[in-house]
Enzyme design. Sequence first.
Site, PDB file in Angstrom:
ATOM      1  N   THR A  20      -6.307  -2.364   8.116  1.00 32.11           N
ATOM      2  CA  THR A  20      -5.111  -2.494   7.289  1.00 32.11           C
ATOM      3  C   THR A  20      -4.908  -3.955   6.894  1.00 32.11           C
ATOM      4  OG1 THR A  20      -3.585  -2.909   9.133  1.00 32.11           O
ATOM      5  CG2 THR A  20      -4.035  -0.599   8.584  1.00 32.11           C
ATOM      6  N   ASN A  21      -3.930  -4.180   6.029  1.00 32.44           N
ATOM      7  CA  ASN A  21      -3.632  -5.538   5.561  1.00 32.44           C
ATOM      8  C   ASN A  21      -3.136  -6.456   6.671  1.00 32.44           C
ATOM      9  OD1 ASN A  21      -4.365  -5.814   2.875  1.00 32.44           O
ATOM     10  ND2 ASN A  21      -2.541  -4.747   2.135  1.00 32.44           N
TER      11      ASN A  21
ATOM     12  N   ARG B 163       0.823  -1.214   0.000  1.00 29.29           N
ATOM     13  CA  ARG B 163       0.000   0.000   0.000  1.00 29.29           C
ATOM     14  C   ARG B 163       0.858   1.266   0.000  1.00 29.29           C
ATOM     15  NH1 ARG B 163      -4.028  -0.109  -2.177  1.00 29.29           N
ATOM     16  NH2 ARG B 163      -4.919   1.658  -1.059  1.00 29.29           N
TER      17      ARG B 163
ATOM     18  N   ASN C 228      -4.292   7.963   6.327  1.00 28.17           N
ATOM     19  CA  ASN C 228      -3.192   7.182   6.884  1.00 28.17           C
ATOM     20  C   ASN C 228      -2.349   6.499   5.810  1.00 28.17           C
ATOM     21  OD1 ASN C 228      -6.027   5.828   7.362  1.00 28.17           O
ATOM     22  ND2 ASN C 228      -4.643   4.163   6.813  1.00 28.17           N
TER      23      ASN C 228
ATOM     24  N   CYS D 149       1.956   6.567  10.657  1.00 29.50           N
ATOM     25  CA  CYS D 149       0.989   7.540  10.133  1.00 29.50           C
ATOM     26  C   CYS D 149       0.348   8.323  11.268  1.00 29.50           C
ATOM     27  CB  CYS D 149      -0.068   6.832   9.291  1.00 29.50           C
ATOM     28  SG  CYS D 149      -0.954   5.512  10.159  1.00 29.50           S
ATOM     29  N   THR D 150       0.041   7.644  12.369  1.00 27.90           N
ATOM     30  CA  THR D 150      -0.611   8.311  13.495  1.00 27.90           C
ATOM     31  C   THR D 150       0.343   9.268  14.200  1.00 27.90           C
ATOM     32  OG1 THR D 150      -2.102   6.431  13.802  1.00 27.90           O
ATOM     33  CG2 THR D 150      -1.859   7.950  15.654  1.00 27.90           C
TER      34      THR D 150
ATOM     35  N   THR E  30      -1.637   1.246  19.992  1.00 27.10           N
ATOM     36  CA  THR E  30      -0.934   2.148  19.089  1.00 27.10           C
ATOM     37  C   THR E  30       0.378   2.553  19.741  1.00 27.10           C
ATOM     38  OG1 THR E  30      -0.956   4.287  17.947  1.00 27.10           O
ATOM     39  CG2 THR E  30      -2.207   4.154  19.985  1.00 27.10           C
TER      40      THR E  30
ATOM     41  N   THR F  72       9.499   3.036   6.616  1.00 26.74           N
ATOM     42  CA  THR F  72       8.144   3.590   6.683  1.00 26.74           C
ATOM     43  C   THR F  72       7.335   2.891   7.788  1.00 26.74           C
ATOM     44  OG1 THR F  72       7.325   2.077   4.982  1.00 26.74           O
ATOM     45  CG2 THR F  72       8.164   4.200   4.244  1.00 26.74           C
TER      46      THR F  72
END
Length: 481
Positions: free
Chosen positions: A319-320, A138, A453, A289-290, A347, A258
């Site tokens: 998500t995947n 993604r 995200n 992303c968060t 998280t 990433t």
Amino acid sequence: MTVNDDSFTNWKHREETAESMIPMIGKLHREQDVTILLHSRSLVNKSVVSILKTHRFARQIAGAELSVTETMPFLRALTTLDLGPSQIDIGMLAATYRTDDRGLSVEEFTAEAVAGATGANKTDRREGRDVVLYGFGRIGRLVARLLIEKAGSGNGLRLRAVVVRGGGQQDLVKRASLLRRDSVHGQFQGTITVDEDSSTILANGNAIKVIYADDPSQVDYTAYGIKDAILIDNTGKWRDREGLSKHLRPGIDKVVLTAPGKGDVPNIVHGVNHDTVKPDERILSCASCTTNAIVPPLKAMDDEYGVLRGHVETVHSFTNDQNLLDNYHKSDRRGRSAPLNMVITETGAASAVAKALPDLKARITGSSIRVPVPDVSIAILNLQLAREATREEVLDHLREVSLTSPLKRQIDFISAPDAVSSDFIGSRHASIVDAGALKVEGDNAILYLWYDNEFGYSCQVVRVVQHVSGVEYPTYPAPAV
């Protein structure tokens, strides 16, 4: 003439103006490596309607719609200057010109505002920097789209290769198809063809070699003409320095992860701490992303009001990593069906704040709920401030930060009362402040922060890569500090 006739005539005039902007914007980008922005949004390769919509959206931040007839004189003035590589915000030029009382002409004001990018002050055009993507999921494919889009003048980042594990028959065709069409983000803007004989994907003229390998140790990048490249690891398989060092093979100069880095790997949030990256640092992380969504507004609030403590609750798209239907998973709840459930999970964003904002003394806690949407999440940031504030004061502060501060590429601002998650698919900002949902009472402020995200995070990754590669050019007028 009726009101309807007046409105339509005005629209056609603005269409004509926007149409005449396109070749000017394109020529500046191709020939002088100048990216034209409007309130931090790029106008390069945009359609007539996109240019008009970007101008109209300025009312969300500045309070009034910005017309192309206002910005066109500044764009025209820029075409007469001896500009070097830079990013120039014609929205900010128009806004600052309105408040300037010296009686300067548009041409004189523009030349003064961008003086750092002209003549003897020009930044030298740098050689393109090779980039390799390790993993093509993604984030990998969205980063690829961004790198291809930004290839422009040919002097920036050059996506040279993608490393993946072999997937059997027609592997290359299937991967190219996934790059071409995306169920969430739509079709690729351009053309993609495949050369199976050379294992190459051609995207808008960019030749991207697809290298098959099961481990970093199997690849010698110099064999493909790749040198001093930045490798972006999108797999998350290795997160510490020892594991990521496996990528430092012939042809690779730096590694960017990433996902949140572990141990002494720097976690970088562009706009907040990217300037702390040491020139000799070869391994770094773009955090999550968060983390990218909450750290810029957290810094903006701490700088102005002080933050004593806080809690972030993220309502995150699936998500995947989750399962379509109930199945075994190493985590307790993520094995339950993602499209059928809200799933409480952990998280790491709260703990990652300390790496990106070491000066923040406040304790930040966090938790997350995965929900059945494929993209766009919201972070609810509950803060105890060091002093009392009003809702209007906080709104004005965040609006101003999104418009003029060094964080304007990270923080967006929306006041639309009917905004929902799908409205933010494709947002290039790390987070978007929802003005209507903001709550402030005394020393307590609750911020609702939307974020794409996938795409917004990918934009942050590319900004970090641009910075460490030396192809991130200065922006004019300079943001207020």
